[in-house]
Design a protein around this motif. Structure first.
Motif, PDB file in Angstrom:
ATOM      1  N   MET A 181    -135.638 -62.288 -39.802  1.00 18.16           N
ATOM      2  CA  MET A 181    -135.206 -62.246 -38.403  1.00 18.16           C
ATOM      3  C   MET A 181    -135.391 -60.855 -37.803  1.00 18.16           C
ATOM      4  SD  MET A 181    -131.648 -63.816 -36.966  1.00 18.16           S
ATOM      5  CE  MET A 181    -131.794 -65.569 -37.218  1.00 18.16           C
ATOM      6  N   ARG A 182    -135.070 -59.825 -38.613  1.00 23.88           N
ATOM      7  CA  ARG A 182    -135.234 -58.466 -38.090  1.00 23.88           C
ATOM      8  C   ARG A 182    -136.711 -58.133 -37.895  1.00 23.88           C
ATOM      9  NH1 ARG A 182    -133.319 -55.275 -43.640  1.00 23.88           N
ATOM     10  NH2 ARG A 182    -135.078 -56.001 -44.862  1.00 23.88           N
ATOM     11  N   ASP A 183    -137.561 -58.670 -38.770  1.00 20.84           N
ATOM     12  CA  ASP A 183    -139.003 -58.435 -38.609  1.00 20.84           C
ATOM     13  C   ASP A 183    -139.535 -59.128 -37.362  1.00 20.84           C
ATOM     14  OD1 ASP A 183    -139.058 -56.907 -40.912  1.00 20.84           O
ATOM     15  OD2 ASP A 183    -139.477 -58.635 -42.203  1.00 20.84           O
ATOM     16  N   THR A 184    -139.006 -60.330 -37.116  1.00 16.83           N
ATOM     17  CA  THR A 184    -139.392 -61.059 -35.903  1.00 16.83           C
ATOM     18  C   THR A 184    -138.998 -60.274 -34.667  1.00 16.83           C
ATOM     19  OG1 THR A 184    -138.997 -63.116 -37.080  1.00 16.83           O
ATOM     20  CG2 THR A 184    -139.112 -63.255 -34.672  1.00 16.83           C
ATOM     21  N   PHE A 185    -137.789 -59.730 -34.720  1.00 14.93           N
ATOM     22  CA  PHE A 185    -137.311 -58.915 -33.595  1.00 14.93           C
ATOM     23  C   PHE A 185    -138.255 -57.734 -33.353  1.00 14.93           C
ATOM     24  CE2 PHE A 185    -135.142 -54.816 -32.946  1.00 14.93           C
ATOM     25  CZ  PHE A 185    -134.893 -54.928 -31.591  1.00 14.93           C
ATOM     26  N   VAL A 186    -138.574 -57.012 -34.418  1.00 17.91           N
ATOM     27  CA  VAL A 186    -139.395 -55.803 -34.258  1.00 17.91           C
ATOM     28  C   VAL A 186    -140.793 -56.166 -33.756  1.00 17.91           C
ATOM     29  CG1 VAL A 186    -140.483 -53.881 -35.494  1.00 17.91           C
ATOM     30  CG2 VAL A 186    -138.094 -54.450 -35.931  1.00 17.91           C
ATOM     31  N   GLY A 189    -122.380 -61.095 -39.803  1.00 14.94           N
ATOM     32  CA  GLY A 189    -121.726 -61.891 -40.831  1.00 14.94           C
ATOM     33  C   GLY A 189    -121.808 -61.241 -42.200  1.00 14.94           C
ATOM     34  N   PHE A 190    -122.155 -62.058 -43.216  1.00 14.81           N
ATOM     35  CA  PHE A 190    -122.157 -61.596 -44.617  1.00 14.81           C
ATOM     36  C   PHE A 190    -123.539 -61.216 -45.116  1.00 14.81           C
ATOM     37  CE2 PHE A 190    -118.170 -64.312 -45.295  1.00 14.81           C
ATOM     38  CZ  PHE A 190    -117.339 -63.200 -45.318  1.00 14.81           C
ATOM     39  N   VAL A 191    -124.449 -60.856 -44.211  1.00 11.25           N
ATOM     40  CA  VAL A 191    -125.800 -60.488 -44.643  1.00 11.25           C
ATOM     41  C   VAL A 191    -125.745 -59.415 -45.733  1.00 11.25           C
ATOM     42  CG1 VAL A 191    -127.856 -59.233 -43.913  1.00 11.25           C
ATOM     43  CG2 VAL A 191    -127.029 -61.176 -42.559  1.00 11.25           C
ATOM     44  N   LEU A 212    -127.460 -58.244 -29.194  1.00  8.26           N
ATOM     45  CA  LEU A 212    -128.281 -59.155 -29.987  1.00  8.26           C
ATOM     46  C   LEU A 212    -127.840 -59.056 -31.446  1.00  8.26           C
ATOM     47  CD1 LEU A 212    -130.784 -61.048 -30.223  1.00  8.26           C
ATOM     48  CD2 LEU A 212    -132.172 -58.988 -30.573  1.00  8.26           C
ATOM     49  N   ARG A 213    -127.277 -60.156 -31.924  1.00  7.21           N
ATOM     50  CA  ARG A 213    -126.779 -60.181 -33.300  1.00  7.21           C
ATOM     51  C   ARG A 213    -127.790 -60.927 -34.155  1.00  7.21           C
ATOM     52  NH1 ARG A 213    -122.538 -63.754 -36.649  1.00  7.21           N
ATOM     53  NH2 ARG A 213    -120.987 -62.168 -37.122  1.00  7.21           N
ATOM     54  N   LEU A 214    -128.391 -60.188 -35.082  1.00  4.62           N
ATOM     55  CA  LEU A 214    -129.429 -60.776 -35.926  1.00  4.62           C
ATOM     56  C   LEU A 214    -128.925 -60.991 -37.348  1.00  4.62           C
ATOM     57  CD1 LEU A 214    -132.385 -58.485 -34.814  1.00  4.62           C
ATOM     58  CD2 LEU A 214    -131.976 -60.837 -34.064  1.00  4.62           C
ATOM     59  N   GLY A 215    -129.631 -61.865 -38.058  1.00  4.38           N
ATOM     60  CA  GLY A 215    -129.429 -61.949 -39.500  1.00  4.38           C
ATOM     61  C   GLY A 215    -130.212 -60.801 -40.124  1.00  4.38           C
ATOM     62  N   ARG A 216    -130.833 -61.028 -41.235  1.00  2.00           N
ATOM     63  CA  ARG A 216    -131.628 -59.950 -41.806  1.00  2.00           C
ATOM     64  C   ARG A 216    -133.032 -60.456 -42.029  1.00  2.00           C
ATOM     65  NH1 ARG A 216    -130.348 -56.638 -47.309  1.00  2.00           N
ATOM     66  NH2 ARG A 216    -130.050 -58.740 -48.056  1.00  2.00           N
ATOM     67  N   GLY A 217    -133.274 -60.947 -43.232  1.00  2.00           N
ATOM     68  CA  GLY A 217    -134.585 -61.496 -43.549  1.00  2.00           C
ATOM     69  C   GLY A 217    -134.375 -62.820 -44.236  1.00  2.00           C
ATOM     70  N   GLY A 218    -135.449 -63.541 -44.422  1.00  2.00           N
ATOM     71  CA  GLY A 218    -135.356 -64.764 -45.215  1.00  2.00           C
ATOM     72  C   GLY A 218    -134.823 -65.971 -44.472  1.00  2.00           C
ATOM     73  N   GLU A 219    -134.508 -65.773 -43.154  1.00  2.00           N
ATOM     74  CA  GLU A 219    -134.078 -66.950 -42.405  1.00  2.00           C
ATOM     75  C   GLU A 219    -135.250 -67.898 -42.237  1.00  2.00           C
ATOM     76  OE1 GLU A 219    -133.367 -63.893 -41.348  1.00  2.00           O
ATOM     77  OE2 GLU A 219    -131.173 -63.804 -41.367  1.00  2.00           O
ATOM     78  N   LYS A 220    -134.886 -69.159 -42.124  1.00  2.00           N
ATOM     79  CA  LYS A 220    -135.922 -70.169 -41.959  1.00  2.00           C
ATOM     80  C   LYS A 220    -136.368 -70.247 -40.508  1.00  2.00           C
ATOM     81  CE  LYS A 220    -133.621 -73.110 -45.257  1.00  2.00           C
ATOM     82  NZ  LYS A 220    -132.663 -74.195 -45.246  1.00  2.00           N
ATOM     83  N   GLN A 221    -137.525 -70.856 -40.351  1.00  2.00           N
ATOM     84  CA  GLN A 221    -137.892 -71.285 -39.010  1.00  2.00           C
ATOM     85  C   GLN A 221    -137.489 -72.746 -38.914  1.00  2.00           C
ATOM     86  OE1 GLN A 221    -141.903 -70.507 -37.732  1.00  2.00           O
ATOM     87  NE2 GLN A 221    -141.788 -72.139 -36.192  1.00  2.00           N
ATOM     88  N   ILE A 222    -136.539 -73.048 -38.062  1.00  2.00           N
ATOM     89  CA  ILE A 222    -136.042 -74.413 -37.954  1.00  2.00           C
ATOM     90  C   ILE A 222    -136.648 -75.121 -36.746  1.00  2.00           C
ATOM     91  CG2 ILE A 222    -133.965 -75.848 -37.709  1.00  2.00           C
ATOM     92  CD1 ILE A 222    -132.526 -73.632 -39.360  1.00  2.00           C
ATOM     93  N   HIS A 223    -136.712 -74.392 -35.655  1.00  2.00           N
ATOM     94  CA  HIS A 223    -137.408 -74.964 -34.494  1.00  2.00           C
ATOM     95  C   HIS A 223    -138.918 -74.825 -34.716  1.00  2.00           C
ATOM     96  CE1 HIS A 223    -133.730 -74.824 -32.069  1.00  2.00           C
ATOM     97  NE2 HIS A 223    -133.555 -73.583 -32.460  1.00  2.00           N
ATOM     98  N   ASN A 224    -139.684 -75.794 -34.215  1.00  2.00           N
ATOM     99  CA  ASN A 224    -141.131 -75.587 -34.164  1.00  2.00           C
ATOM    100  C   ASN A 224    -141.466 -74.594 -33.084  1.00  2.00           C
ATOM    101  OD1 ASN A 224    -141.898 -77.279 -36.254  1.00  2.00           O
ATOM    102  ND2 ASN A 224    -141.635 -79.081 -34.933  1.00  2.00           N
TER     103      ASN A 224
END
Lengths: 283, 305
Positions: free
Chosen positions: B1-6, B102-104, B154-166
């Motif tokens: 998620m953070r990489d997507t943001f950057v 959260g607990f990232v 903007l509250r992000l997770g970190r990495g490894g999140e899935k892509q759930i939406h197409n």
């Protein structure tokens, strides 16, 4: 107008505003009056006509509690009507005790919580550096305010980014809310601290307009360092019974001998060519 | 998620030279693509979040769009008054970015658990609060806050999140996104814990249980219309967040329901039970430990279906 005349008017308005409003911080207003007067009168390129010019100089009062001094200077410099000064602190007024920018021409930012304005001013100065703009940013900081850690975060940053168009003026009146700085969190050796942080330092008499002007002009010679002017002042300057007495950090000049006494002293030191706006109004 | 943001912000910043990142000395590796391509538009303010935030406000008031960047509670709680006074009150175009909502950073300990930030940021007037649920939402949210005037979080997770939406065709600040239409129960999720909700839904589907599911990438302004509409059509609404019970996303939904006419749905909040965690562990482990994982969502859906 001469800066000495503006300084006198700031003090006169400060007494009236705090008297009418039962407002606090008259001693801080008196302490900072000369710094504010010299900046607005002789140094900063800011006027009612150039408020939207991105090259105008910026003045930020980080010690927001002395806001009345800024309002008085702006009113005397025709940014808004002098008459409005009487609404300071009043219900529905825009002239809050701590300086506000909302709807008040000439005020760049609102402050009040200490250790904020100087850092925002540092950001404004960084903008000048990044965009190669010629403007200077002046932040007026209290000595008590230097208890705040954020001031020293800012001091590191401004040095790192070589913000040579950034000038911090410390109103060094040696007192804070409850006691002398020295008995609270001692700042000594104050000038050396700033030097150690990499700043260009001037240690001057903060009531001497020639010294203030010289330091503020000399600050423009700095090519790679931010400048701090330690303006040694007296809290309550100009009204003897308010000088260096902690009582007057919060007390307002009450009707009777306090108010009259303050005015008598101010009138005794009135520069040539100044008319007391309140005496004038009575006529 | 953070990489997507950057990556998303880099695209924006290439076109708009007024876009800046000010980091609080964090983002090793993560910010590298930005640093490599646009070194003039990124500033390291050091480990000094108060000054970082005020500097950002000062820059923003001169016309720049400034993203402050740090992890956990550092860009928010550490400098909350700077966000309130210097950014929000001045309508400064400062976008506060937190990596690790959260607990990232679960194993790093309590200091690094960002579990009250939504409540605290949501309490500030003139602050838009955004918590994307997957990589696509993260990209859309990054673009959306760029065009939203004023201060945003903007509250992000970190990495490894899935892509759930197409893909998301019509991402709007303040609008929930429908994932699936079901019945009886509506599950609302905000932030990266959408992972758990998604997993729960797959499990439930095997048993023929099909709740309605929405993600709420925006916590403030909250999507009142969707909440009220769902409350009219479902028996229960279940909110899911990787955050404390008090004042967070579930509370925002509760506020809407409490003031709404003609709604009958019961509200069930899946959130941290008003506590700090002294236990450490992976994000997955801590979610389970504190009853905010897929199994918890499954149980709540079943109870109310």
């Amino acid at each position: 107008m001469k800066s000495e005349q503006l300084a006198w008017l700031i003090r006169r308005h400060g007494i009236e505003m705090t008297h009418l409003s039962h407002g606090s911080h008259i001693a801080s207003i008196l302490s900072v009056a000369d710094i504010v007067a010299v900046l607005y009168n002789d140094i900063a390129n800011i006027s009612p006509e150039n408020l939207n010019d991105e090259n105008r100089d910026r003045i930020v009062l980080s010690k927001g509690h002395a806001g009345a001094a800024i309002y008085a200077a702006l009113a005397e410099k025709s940014f808004f009507d002098v008459e409005e000064l009487k609404t300071h602190y009043a219900d529905g007024s825009r002239l809050s005790g701590h300086v506000s920018h909302k709807g008040i021409p000439g005020v760049e930012i609102s402050t009040g919580s200490l250790g904020h304005g100087a850092c925002m001013a540092c950001g404004i100065a960084l903008n000048a550096k990044i965009n190669k703009k010629p403007y200077y940013t002046y932040a007026i900081v209290g000595d008590g305010e230097c208890d705040e850690g954020s001031i020293w975060e800012m001091a590191l940053f401004a040095n790192q980014f070589k913000l040579n168009q950034f000038v911090v003026i410390v109103d060094h009146n040696k007192m804070q809310s409850l006691d002398y700085c020295e008995n609270t969190l001692s700042l000594a050796p104050f000038a050396k601290k700033w030097e150690a942080f990499g700043w260009n330092v001037f240690d001057i008499d903060g009531h001497n307009h020639d010294e203030l002007k010289k330091a503020l002009n000399d600050a423009k010679q700095s090519l790679d360092k931010p400048t701090v002017i330690i303006a040694n002042t007296v809290k309550g300057k100009g009204v003897s019974f308010m000088e260096s007495d902690i009582l007057w950090h919060y007390r307002f000049p009450h009707e009777g001998e306090e108010y009259d006494g303050a005015l008598n002293e101010l009138h005794a030191s009135m520069p040539n060519g100044v008319v007391d706006p309140y005496e004038e109004a009575k006529k | 998620m953070r990489d997507t943001f950057v990556k998303t912000l880099l695209d924006i910043a290439k076109k708009d030279k007024n876009v800046y990142i000010v980091t609080g000395d964090l983002g090793f590796g993560v910010l590298k693509p930005f640093w490599d391509e646009l070194p003039e538009q990124i500033i390291n303010a050091g480990i000094a979040e108060q000054n970082m935030t005020s500097i950002a406000a000062g820059l923003a008031m001169q016309g720049k769009v400034v993203y402050t960047y740090s992890i956990g509670n550092f860009p928010t709680l550490r400098c909350i008054e700077q966000i309130r006074n210097d950014c929000a009150y001045h309508s400064a175009n400062v976008k506060v970015v937190c990596v690790g909502g959260g607990f990232v950073y679960g194993s790093l300990g309590m200091s690094h658990h960002a579990t009250e930030d939504l409540a605290i940021m949501r309490a500030l007037p003139d602050v838009t609060v955004v918590a994307p649920g997957d990589l696509v939402e993260a990209a859309e949210a990054t673009k959306a806050i760029y065009t939203t005037p004023g201060t945003c979080y903007l509250r992000l997770g970190r990495g490894g999140e899935k892509q759930i939406h197409n893909k998301i065709d019509d991402f709007k600040i303040g609008k929930a996104i429908k994932i699936k239409t079901g019945k009886n129960v509506a599950v609302f999720s905000t932030g990266a814990i959408f992972d758990e909700v998604d997993e729960a839904c797959h499990e439930l589907e095997k048993e023929g249980i099909t709740p309605t599911v929405y993600t709420f990438p925006t916590v403030k302004p909250i999507d009142k219309d969707t909440i009220i509409e769902c409350a009219k059509e479902h028996k229960a609404i279940i909110t899911v967040e990787e955050h404390n019970l008090s004042g967070g996303f579930g509370s925002a939904v509760a506020e809407v329901l409490a003031e709404a006419d003609d709604v009958k749905a019961k509200l069930v909040r899946v959130a941290l039970d008003d506590r700090y965690s002294c236990i450490v562990g992976s994000q997955k482990y801590l979610r389970k430990q504190y009853g905010i994982d897929a199994q918890a969502v499954i149980a709540k859906v079943k109870e109310n279906y």
